[in-house]
Design a protein around this motif. Structure first.
Motif, PDB file in Angstrom:
ATOM      1  N   SER A  44      54.380   8.872  23.534  1.00 44.32           N
ATOM      2  CA  SER A  44      54.675  10.233  23.955  1.00 44.32           C
ATOM      3  C   SER A  44      53.385  11.031  23.815  1.00 44.32           C
ATOM      4  CB  SER A  44      55.767  10.849  23.076  1.00 44.32           C
ATOM      5  OG  SER A  44      55.912  12.217  23.368  1.00 44.32           O
ATOM      6  N   ILE A  45      52.621  11.059  24.876  1.00 45.15           N
ATOM      7  CA  ILE A  45      51.329  11.749  24.857  1.00 45.15           C
ATOM      8  C   ILE A  45      51.333  12.785  25.960  1.00 45.15           C
ATOM      9  CG2 ILE A  45      48.836  11.508  25.136  1.00 45.15           C
ATOM     10  CD1 ILE A  45      49.091   8.652  24.150  1.00 45.15           C
ATOM     11  N   GLY A  46      51.106  14.035  25.604  1.00 50.03           N
ATOM     12  CA  GLY A  46      51.045  15.096  26.595  1.00 50.03           C
ATOM     13  C   GLY A  46      49.660  15.205  27.200  1.00 50.03           C
ATOM     14  N   THR A  47      49.527  16.083  28.149  1.00 49.68           N
ATOM     15  CA  THR A  47      48.220  16.336  28.738  1.00 49.68           C
ATOM     16  C   THR A  47      47.402  17.208  27.794  1.00 49.68           C
ATOM     17  OG1 THR A  47      49.122  18.239  29.895  1.00 49.68           O
ATOM     18  CG2 THR A  47      49.106  16.164  31.089  1.00 49.68           C
ATOM     19  N   VAL A  48      46.123  17.277  28.001  1.00 46.69           N
ATOM     20  CA  VAL A  48      45.248  18.066  27.145  1.00 46.69           C
ATOM     21  C   VAL A  48      45.666  19.530  27.205  1.00 46.69           C
ATOM     22  CG1 VAL A  48      42.874  18.817  26.759  1.00 46.69           C
ATOM     23  CG2 VAL A  48      43.343  16.456  27.420  1.00 46.69           C
ATOM     24  N   GLY A  49      45.867  20.126  26.045  1.00 42.15           N
ATOM     25  CA  GLY A  49      46.255  21.533  25.961  1.00 42.15           C
ATOM     26  C   GLY A  49      47.736  21.778  26.155  1.00 42.15           C
ATOM     27  N   ASP A  50      48.534  20.724  26.292  1.00 45.07           N
ATOM     28  CA  ASP A  50      49.967  20.854  26.512  1.00 45.07           C
ATOM     29  C   ASP A  50      50.715  20.233  25.338  1.00 45.07           C
ATOM     30  OD1 ASP A  50      52.507  21.072  27.532  1.00 45.07           O
ATOM     31  OD2 ASP A  50      52.321  19.345  28.846  1.00 45.07           O
ATOM     32  N   ALA A  51      51.372  21.050  24.552  1.00 42.52           N
ATOM     33  CA  ALA A  51      52.079  20.545  23.372  1.00 42.52           C
ATOM     34  C   ALA A  51      53.588  20.516  23.576  1.00 42.52           C
ATOM     35  CB  ALA A  51      51.728  21.406  22.167  1.00 42.52           C
ATOM     36  N   LEU A  52      54.045  20.570  24.817  1.00 36.81           N
ATOM     37  CA  LEU A  52      55.484  20.646  25.060  1.00 36.81           C
ATOM     38  C   LEU A  52      56.233  19.400  24.603  1.00 36.81           C
ATOM     39  CD1 LEU A  52      55.491  22.330  28.573  1.00 36.81           C
ATOM     40  CD2 LEU A  52      55.872  23.389  26.348  1.00 36.81           C
TER      41      LEU A  52
END
Length: 67
Positions: A44-52
């Motif tokens: 579960s890895i989000g995009t850079v700058g996205d902590a959703l």
């Protein structure tokens, strides 16, 4: 290490294990991804700058920090 210890103790990780992490380079490396796949762990890895994707986990940790 945790996977090895669980297997050794006779309590392997469940089939729906998810690794929650940020987009740091060590979490997005090919070797780490291959290890997750070999262990049947979903990433579960989000995009850079996205902590959703980690919002639920962060709010739960916040509950422990307040008490």
């Amino acid at each position: 290490m945790a996977l090895w210890r669980r297997r050794r103790a006779g309590t392997p990780a469940g089939p729906r294990l998810v690794n929650h992490s940020d987009a740091g380079s060590h979490y997005t490396s090919f070797a780490f991804t291959a290890h997750l796949i070999d262990a049947s762990i979903d990433a579960s890895i989000g995009t850079v700058g996205d902590a959703l994707d980690n919002a639920l986990m962060e709010s739960r940790i916040g509950l422990y920090k307040r008490s």
